[in-house]
Write an enzyme that holds these catalytic residues in place. Structure first.
Site, mmCIF file in Angstrom:
data_model
loop_
_atom_site.group_PDB
_atom_site.id
_atom_site.type_symbol
_atom_site.label_atom_id
_atom_site.label_comp_id
_atom_site.label_asym_id
_atom_site.label_seq_id
_atom_site.Cartn_x
_atom_site.Cartn_y
_atom_site.Cartn_z
ATOM 1 C CB CYS A 176 30.294 -15.974 -27.660
ATOM 2 S SG CYS A 176 30.582 -15.477 -25.863
ATOM 3 C CB CYS A 357 27.266 -14.737 -21.973
ATOM 4 S SG CYS A 357 28.457 -13.847 -22.850
#
Length: 414
Positions: A176, A357
């Site tokens: 991430c 994201c």
């Protein structure tokens, strides 16, 4: 699609033999999602090789660190997520031999396979930054990248009333890629609401030459950083930290200079790479300095071993390492693996590099970035403008996506 083995138990001791039609290395997001989809397709003789007894939903750790979610909601027993009639082998892999079609475990057990799915994730290289391993988890240093530390991050944020707070990201791919920034925004928003932000210097150290790869979200994040008065150091990286002295070294790669910074709070993201046995093994991509598995970026199949697939964090793909990417990769792996089993009767699929994201910019706001290999926005909800900070996207991040994960992805439904 049948096999002579169908394990009804999840227990290691009940494994009837050491050969499986499909062996999945890793029982995290990618491994369990693929196992569930294969079972729904009627495949038997599946084993998941996974030593951990706890399964974590890691995307919420940022919110744990920002005081917006409890750690407990991110955890389930591993046995609860193993699909029915999939054999759980509770051991760690230590080597793979694609010529012999075997995987060796830490217990020196050799397991044979017809088809292999590599999904062991990545490793956090705490020792790669001098001083970080010793510093993290006490004093003024924490990291949301370890479940043990995420609640401590919130403790440090909550207690800080003045001084310097530094948030760092290492060079190279990380899980991430937005998470190192998100916690800076959550912290700054908390300090603003407490009326102390003007007494805190916030420094964000990023290795890239911009805050985000896709221009529309890069501009939005630049506005967020400006709003909080965050000093953004681009092309920069923390190269050493002294937790006792509360000082870190920041190297500016564009100028070749170094600076020593004193801090009162440090949120550090460790460098990351493929697990050691993967790096050293025959499936690693020679083009990857981090040892990730070589795969065709569209088919997710190993170029030299057609019965081997990889997805998730361990795959060397030019896209962000996120759970959302896995959600799009898993159906491709399963379709192409079934085509290998059945031959030309099945249609093959291609992965376009989709990843997502949810960029948390405040305690109740999110920018939802979705894009493909070409950095083109690929919105799942076309009618919503996700290039702007939205409260509904925060609700999706906090409540919707975890529900989708536990009840959809891990069941092979979405």
């Amino acid at each position: 699609m049948s096999s002579s083995h169908s394990a009804s138990s999840h227990s290691t001791s009940d494994v009837a033999r050491d050969h499986f039609q499909v062996l999945i290395v890793g029982g995290g997001t990618a491994g369990i999602t693929v196992a569930a989809r294969l079972r729904r397709a009627g495949v038997t003789g599946i084993a998941v090789l996974e030593p951990a007894d706890v399964h974590w939903y890691q995307p919420l750790w940022t919110l744990v660190g920002g005081g917006r979610a409890p750690l407990g909601v991110t955890r389930r027993p591993e046995v609860a997520v193993i699909p029915r009639q999939v054999c759980w082998i509770r051991e760690a892999a230590t080597a793979v031999d694609p010529e012999a079609r075997t995987v060796t475990t830490a217990a020196h057990r050799v397991i044979g396979y017809d088809h292999l799915v590599m999904a062991p994730g990545l490793q956090l290289d705490w020792g790669a930054t001098p001083g970080l391993d010793a510093a993290v988890g006490h004093g003024a240093v924490s990291s949301n990248y370890a479940f043990q530390q995420a609640p401590y991050t919130w403790e440090l944020i909550r207690d800080l009333r003045s001084g310097t707070a530094v948030f760092t990201q290492p060079s190279g791919p990380v899980k991430c890629g937005g998470a190192p920034q998100k916690i800076a925004y959550l912290a700054a928003d908390h300090w603003r609401r407490q009326g102390v932000l003007d007494r805190i210097r916030v420094v964000l150290v990023l290795p890239a030459d911009s805050m985000f790869g896709v221009p529309v979200w890069r501009r939005a994040l630049e506005r967020v950083a400006d709003r909080y008065g965050i000093e953004v150091r681009l092309n920069s990286e923390m190269t050493a930290v002294d937790g006792t002295d509360r000082r870190l070294t920041v190297a500016d790669r564009s100028t070749g200079t170094e600076e020593s910074l004193a801090f009162d709070l440090l949120h550090a993201v460790p460098p990351q790479s493929a697990p050691g046995w993967v790096k050293r093994g025959p499936l690693a991509d020679p083009a990857s300095p981090y040892g990730y598995v070589e795969v065709d970026k569209y088919t997710l199949q190993h170029p030299r071993h057609r019965n081997v697939f990889a997805l998730g964090d361990v795959a060397n793909l030019p896209t962000s390492k996120t759970g959302a990417a896995v959600r799009k990769q898993a159906p491709v792996v399963v379709a192409n693996l079934l085509a290998e089993i059945d031959g030309a009767r099945r249609e093959r699929r291609r992965y376009d590099g989709y990843t997502s994201c949810p960029l948390v910019t405040a305690r109740d706001k999110v920018l939802l970035a979705e894009f493909d290999y070409d950095q083109r926005p690929t919105p799942s909800i076309p009618l919503l403008d996700t290039t702007k900070e939205r409260r509904d996207m925060w609700l999706l991040k906090r409540y919707g996506l975890p529900a989708l994960y536990w009840h959809g992805m891990l069941k092979g439904l979405v």
